[in-house]
Design an enzyme around this catalytic site. Structure first.
Site, PDB file in Angstrom:
ATOM      1  N   GLU A 173      38.074 127.059 -48.788  1.00 50.08           N
ATOM      2  CA  GLU A 173      37.508 126.544 -50.043  1.00 50.08           C
ATOM      3  C   GLU A 173      37.235 125.046 -49.972  1.00 50.08           C
ATOM      4  OE1 GLU A 173      39.733 130.296 -51.148  1.00 50.08           O
ATOM      5  OE2 GLU A 173      40.211 128.507 -49.948  1.00 50.08           O
ATOM      6  N   PHE A 199      50.351 136.757 -60.681  1.00 47.97           N
ATOM      7  CA  PHE A 199      49.964 136.619 -59.285  1.00 47.97           C
ATOM      8  C   PHE A 199      48.676 135.802 -59.172  1.00 47.97           C
ATOM      9  CE2 PHE A 199      47.550 138.371 -55.600  1.00 47.97           C
ATOM     10  CZ  PHE A 199      48.383 137.885 -54.598  1.00 47.97           C
ATOM     11  N   GLN A 200      48.715 134.797 -58.320  1.00 45.56           N
ATOM     12  CA  GLN A 200      47.596 133.883 -58.078  1.00 45.56           C
ATOM     13  C   GLN A 200      47.121 133.192 -59.354  1.00 45.56           C
ATOM     14  OE1 GLN A 200      44.588 135.884 -55.643  1.00 45.56           O
ATOM     15  NE2 GLN A 200      45.677 135.211 -53.808  1.00 45.56           N
ATOM     16  N   LYS A 210      39.256 136.735 -65.393  1.00 46.30           N
ATOM     17  CA  LYS A 210      38.678 137.946 -64.816  1.00 46.30           C
ATOM     18  C   LYS A 210      38.201 138.922 -65.889  1.00 46.30           C
ATOM     19  CE  LYS A 210      39.594 141.537 -61.357  1.00 46.30           C
ATOM     20  NZ  LYS A 210      40.556 142.026 -60.333  1.00 46.30           N
ATOM     21  N   MET A 246      42.243 104.757 -36.850  1.00 52.22           N
ATOM     22  CA  MET A 246      42.447 103.661 -37.785  1.00 52.22           C
ATOM     23  C   MET A 246      43.930 103.416 -38.022  1.00 52.22           C
ATOM     24  SD  MET A 246      40.837 101.337 -39.429  1.00 52.22           S
ATOM     25  CE  MET A 246      39.158 101.736 -39.897  1.00 52.22           C
TER      26      MET A 246
END
Length: 626
Positions: A95, A157-158, A207, A523
């Protein structure tokens, strides 16, 4: 980026049209201004669809041509109508890659970039690219799935409160409560993302809302009370700025990324040439003013040119256009440009005076500000009021001659990274888009490639996100398929998001990647050399000593062409070989010396007066200059 305003409309008609059309801004002066970054609206008759169908139909109506994403449980209903859509979906491998690709697409095209993720970890993986887009004012819409409304707040969940998580790093965000809202929310999200000061907007959709039946019709009526970005500056402030410019002896035009966002580069050049004032362009503004132009002093700040840093520091007038006086430019703030009056023009009033006291604040779109400054300065000149900048240019040209950008060849015979990047810019040319990761290679790419045109330099400026380059280059190439796109990446950055090369290979996105492989987090190692007595704690990546990973083999495993270059004699022919390949992504492993450093440098927390031209070498200024 705004087109010229049409005739003023009556108040009622103006508000009604702005509410009905998400491509319109209504500014405080009462004018209507079309914003080209907002997609055109295509009317659609009312039809019965699911919430997911309404989402996809809304994207189509907004003329979205591509989205970057990964499906998952909560967002899965949206992927079914997407299967039949005209919107291209690019299946990324992470993602974070989707978010940076959307950013790169937006920066290269001026359109809104779109990314999609599912709930929970899918959404939280977007946090870094959302924050990145927020810091650099990039128009992006992130669409995330959420658990069903009855499960919100139950630690399902999630489940993650992505609206709350992203509240500080979005221009605005939405949690959609019912399917009927979807067209309006999408239209508002795109309008907010692309108008005024651009920025990321998050749309979180449960959802069950995606699954619910609804009626889709377009265009929706927007409901954004109080959101009216000021596009046109106040005439009195413009006249006062012009008066100061006409009377200054040591003025500087301090140009930030807002000038690029506004599409104001042509006007900037006219203003600079009209006034003869020196120009500095920040890291986010490279290409806004041609690097080769005689009035361009270079980039200011921590790794800017001596002339640019000195010019700002000793100026008696700073005209800041779409810039934000960030710490990398100002150095120690209370010692920055102590004798300068400041004109600060920005579309976001919150930036004006945030870090530095401002004598003439100007709120407005940079294109309108610059155009109106040209008119006001022309009036000053017609009245015989012009600045004599001869002595100022004598000082600045002397500094440019004495302290040009340069580098020393490595004493151990290894390949110079600065030479690689310089030749890359010269061979590829100014029409290409260059995308950089973060670190030494980013600074060298900003210094040794000449940027002559707008929107040819993309990088993570504000957030400094390692892993930005590969997915952002992917997004830029999708948006500009006929343009050559090179990512200049470090071996550390490259290992964070190189999995998106598999996406590029499978989707036919032939980006080109130059990995500046110095075997270290370069760096960080430079700072350890300078400030930590050469105690190199956890900066050796093993890409030199053990060749783990072998970048050529890794590139081939990801479906790309892998090349390697280890000496200066092979640099040109290796770049030329990569330029001949246009049907697959190419990765070049440039194995360079580990001890090269970025100079000039203003150490963090110190004054710009303490700029170092090279290690142990401080510029010598005339006593009158100091």
């Amino acid at each position: 980026m705004t087109r010229p305003t049409p005739e003023t409309l009556a108040h009622t008609a103006r508000r009604a049209r702005a509410a009905a059309d998400p491509t319109l801004d209504v500014d405080q002066a009462g004018t209507r201004t079309a914003t080209p970054a907002t997609p055109a609206v295509r009317p659609a008759a009312a039809t019965q669809v699911s919430g997911a169908g309404s989402l996809v139909r809304s994207l189509e109506a907004l003329d979205v041509d591509v989205v970057f994403g990964i499906p998952g449980g909560a967002i899965l209903p949206a992927y079914d109508p997407l299967y039949d859509s005209t919107v291209r979906h690019i299946l990324v491998r992470h993602e974070q890659g989707a978010g940076h690709a959307a950013t790169g697409y937006a920066q290269a095209t001026g359109k809104v970039g779109v990314c999609i993720a599912t709930s929970g970890p899918g959404a939280t993986n977007l946090v870094t690219p959302i924050a990145d887009a927020y810091m650099d004012s990039v128009a992006m819409v992130a669409i995330t799935g959420q658990v069903a409304r009855p499960s919100i707040g139950t630690d399902a969940f999630q489940e993650a409160d992505i609206q709350g998580i992203t509240l500080p790093i979005t221009k605005h965000n939405f949690l959609v409560q019912n399917a009927e809202e979807i067209p309006r929310v999408l239209a508002e999200a795109f309008h907010l993302a692309s108008s005024g000061r651009p920025g990321p907007v998050l749309v979180d959709i449960p959802k069950d809302v995606l699954q619910a039946p609804t009626t889709f019709s377009w265009p929706p009526t927007l409901d954004l009370p109080g959101y009216r970005p000021t596009l046109h500056p106040h005439g009195k402030q413009i006249r006062e700025a012009a008066r100061l410019m006409a009377g200054a002896r040591r003025p500087v035009l301090y140009v930030g990324g807002g000038v690029l966002k506004a599409g104001a580069t042509d006007g900037l050049r006219r203003l600079a040439e009209l006034t003869g004032i020196p120009v500095v362009t920040t890291l986010m503004a490279l290409g806004a003013f041609p690097d080769s132009h005689q009035q361009h002093l270079g980039m200011p700040g921590m790794h800017g040119t001596v002339a640019a840093v000195y010019g700002l520091q000793k100026a008696d007038l700073i005209v800041a256009l779409g810039a934000r006086f960030d710490d990398r430019v100002t150095g120690k703030l209370d010692s920055f440009a102590p004798d300068a009056a400041v004109v600060h023009a920005d579309i976001d009033p919150a930036e004006i005076g945030k870090n530095r006291h401002v004598d003439v604040p100007i709120v407005g779109d940079a294109k309108h500000v610059i155009d109106e400054l040209i008119t006001a300065v022309t009036a000053e000149r017609s009245a015989g009021r012009t600045a004599d900048l001869g002595d100022w240019w004598t000082q600045l040209n002397d500094l440019r001659d004495r302290y040009p950008l340069g580098y020393d060849e490595p004493s151990d015979g290894t390949l110079s990274p600065q030479y690689v990047i310089k030749r890359l810019g010269e061979i590829v040319g100014p029409d290409a888009i260059f995308v950089a990761g973060v670190g030494q290679h980013q600074m060298w790419a900003s210094q040794f490639i000449s940027y002559e045109k707008p929107n040819t330099w993309l990088n993570s400026g504000g957030l400094g996100t390692m892993g930005y380059a590969v997915p952002a280059a992917m997004g830029a190439k999708v948006g500009k398929p006929d343009t050559v796109v090179w990512a200049v990446d470090g071996d550390g950055c490259f290992q964070m998001t190189n999995q998106e090369l598999a996406t590029c290979a499978l989707e036919g996105i032939p980006v080109k990647i130059a990995v500046i492989n110095n075997g270290n987090l370069g760096m960080v190692r430079q700072w350890q050399t300078l400030f930590y007595n050469e105690r190199y704690s956890n900066t050796d990546l093993g890409t030199h000593k053990h060749r783990i990973p072998d970048f050529v083999k890794l590139a081939e495993a990801l479906g790309c062409v892998g090349l390697r270059c280890e000496n200066a004699a092979d640099v040109d022919k290796t770049i030329a070989a990569a330029m001949e390949i246009n049907d697959a992504p190419v990765v070049i492993d440039f194995v360079v010396g580990k001890d090269a450093m970025v100079w000039p440098m203003v150490a963090a927390g110190t004054s710009n007066d303490e700029i170092m031209f090279a290690r142990g070498v401080r510029p010598v200024f005339d006593e009158d200059d100091i």
